[in-house]
Scaffold this motif. Structure first.
Motif, PDB file in Angstrom:
ATOM      1  N   LYS A 202       0.830  -1.212   0.000  1.00 42.20           N
ATOM      2  CA  LYS A 202       0.000   0.000   0.000  1.00 42.20           C
ATOM      3  C   LYS A 202       0.864   1.261   0.000  1.00 42.20           C
ATOM      4  O   LYS A 202       0.587   2.217  -0.703  1.00 42.20           O
ATOM      5  N   LYS A 203       1.913   1.262   0.809  1.00 45.17           N
ATOM      6  CA  LYS A 203       2.753   2.455   0.943  1.00 45.17           C
ATOM      7  C   LYS A 203       3.611   2.686  -0.294  1.00 45.17           C
ATOM      8  O   LYS A 203       3.786   3.809  -0.728  1.00 45.17           O
ATOM      9  N   LYS A 204       4.178   1.614  -0.863  1.00 48.56           N
ATOM     10  CA  LYS A 204       5.099   1.800  -1.996  1.00 48.56           C
ATOM     11  C   LYS A 204       4.381   2.293  -3.244  1.00 48.56           C
ATOM     12  O   LYS A 204       4.995   2.896  -4.106  1.00 48.56           O
ATOM     13  N   ASP A 205       3.085   2.052  -3.338  1.00 44.49           N
ATOM     14  CA  ASP A 205       2.327   2.554  -4.483  1.00 44.49           C
ATOM     15  C   ASP A 205       1.943   4.011  -4.302  1.00 44.49           C
ATOM     16  O   ASP A 205       1.616   4.698  -5.264  1.00 44.49           O
ATOM     17  N   THR A 206       1.990   4.503  -3.065  1.00 40.60           N
ATOM     18  CA  THR A 206       1.583   5.875  -2.765  1.00 40.60           C
ATOM     19  C   THR A 206       2.700   6.880  -2.993  1.00 40.60           C
ATOM     20  O   THR A 206       2.473   7.975  -3.488  1.00 40.60           O
ATOM     21  N   ILE A 207       3.925   6.505  -2.642  1.00 36.72           N
ATOM     22  CA  ILE A 207       5.032   7.459  -2.643  1.00 36.72           C
ATOM     23  C   ILE A 207       6.277   6.790  -3.219  1.00 36.72           C
ATOM     24  O   ILE A 207       6.475   5.591  -3.027  1.00 36.72           O
ATOM     25  N   LYS A 208       7.104   7.578  -3.934  1.00 34.71           N
ATOM     26  CA  LYS A 208       8.312   6.998  -4.536  1.00 34.71           C
ATOM     27  C   LYS A 208       9.436   8.035  -4.567  1.00 34.71           C
ATOM     28  O   LYS A 208       9.195   9.229  -4.368  1.00 34.71           O
ATOM     29  N   VAL A 209      10.635   7.579  -4.810  1.00 37.38           N
ATOM     30  CA  VAL A 209      11.794   8.459  -4.921  1.00 37.38           C
ATOM     31  C   VAL A 209      11.579   9.408  -6.100  1.00 37.38           C
ATOM     32  O   VAL A 209      11.127   8.996  -7.162  1.00 37.38           O
ATOM     33  N   GLY A 210      11.877  10.689  -5.883  1.00 37.08           N
ATOM     34  CA  GLY A 210      11.706  11.690  -6.925  1.00 37.08           C
ATOM     35  C   GLY A 210      10.437  12.508  -6.767  1.00 37.08           C
ATOM     36  O   GLY A 210      10.308  13.566  -7.371  1.00 37.08           O
ATOM     37  N   ASP A 211       9.483  12.021  -5.956  1.00 39.89           N
ATOM     38  CA  ASP A 211       8.256  12.790  -5.719  1.00 39.89           C
ATOM     39  C   ASP A 211       8.582  14.073  -4.979  1.00 39.89           C
ATOM     40  O   ASP A 211       9.494  14.113  -4.148  1.00 39.89           O
ATOM     41  N   LYS A 212       7.815  15.100  -5.253  1.00 34.31           N
ATOM     42  CA  LYS A 212       7.927  16.354  -4.516  1.00 34.31           C
ATOM     43  C   LYS A 212       6.802  16.376  -3.494  1.00 34.31           C
ATOM     44  O   LYS A 212       5.648  16.101  -3.825  1.00 34.31           O
ATOM     45  N   VAL A 213       7.157  16.653  -2.223  1.00 39.96           N
ATOM     46  CA  VAL A 213       6.190  16.569  -1.137  1.00 39.96           C
ATOM     47  C   VAL A 213       6.232  17.807  -0.255  1.00 39.96           C
ATOM     48  O   VAL A 213       7.205  18.559  -0.261  1.00 39.96           O
ATOM     49  N   ILE A 214       5.154  17.979   0.498  1.00 41.24           N
ATOM     50  CA  ILE A 214       5.100  18.990   1.544  1.00 41.24           C
ATOM     51  C   ILE A 214       5.044  18.237   2.858  1.00 41.24           C
ATOM     52  O   ILE A 214       4.190  17.365   3.045  1.00 41.24           O
ATOM     53  N   ALA A 215       5.957  18.558   3.769  1.00 40.95           N
ATOM     54  CA  ALA A 215       6.037  17.882   5.066  1.00 40.95           C
ATOM     55  C   ALA A 215       5.756  18.883   6.179  1.00 40.95           C
ATOM     56  O   ALA A 215       5.830  20.099   5.968  1.00 40.95           O
ATOM     57  N   SER A 216       5.450  18.375   7.353  1.00 38.63           N
ATOM     58  CA  SER A 216       5.244  19.227   8.520  1.00 38.63           C
ATOM     59  C   SER A 216       6.477  20.087   8.734  1.00 38.63           C
ATOM     60  O   SER A 216       7.611  19.620   8.566  1.00 38.63           O
TER      61      SER A 216
END
Length: 93
Positions: A52-66
């Motif tokens: 479930k997690k590996k399909d959601t996020i991957k290396v190279g994605d741009k994210v906003i974190a706390s």
């Protein structure tokens, strides 16, 4: 980079903020806002082994974190942040 996060953690690097406004005014470092968008550089085994997690996020994605999450690390003159997957608020598309 030889930094491999453990468990459900990931390594991110903040993307540099713009140095100019839209009207062309150059901002000094003290007037610039801290960047909120980061790029994922590495994922821990807890993320890559979970379907479930590996399909959601991957290396190279741009994210906003706390804003105040994670641990900042300096390695080979570069600054990285290690955060938990739960600290990721959104993926920027």
């Amino acid at each position: 980079m030889n930094l491999k996060p453990l468990g459900d953690r990931l390594v991110i690097k903040k993307i540099e903020a713009q140095e100019k406004t839209k009207s062309g005014i150059v901002l000094p470092n003290s007037a610039q806002e801290q960047p909120q968008i980061s790029e994922i550089l590495a994922l821990g085994d807890g993320i890559t082994s979970d379907d479930k997690k590996k399909d959601t996020i991957k290396v190279g994605d741009k994210v906003i974190a706390s804003k105040f999450s994670g641990t900042e690390v300096k390695l080979d003159g570069e600054e990285y942040t290690i955060i938990k997957l739960n600290d990721v608020l959104a993926i920027v598309e």
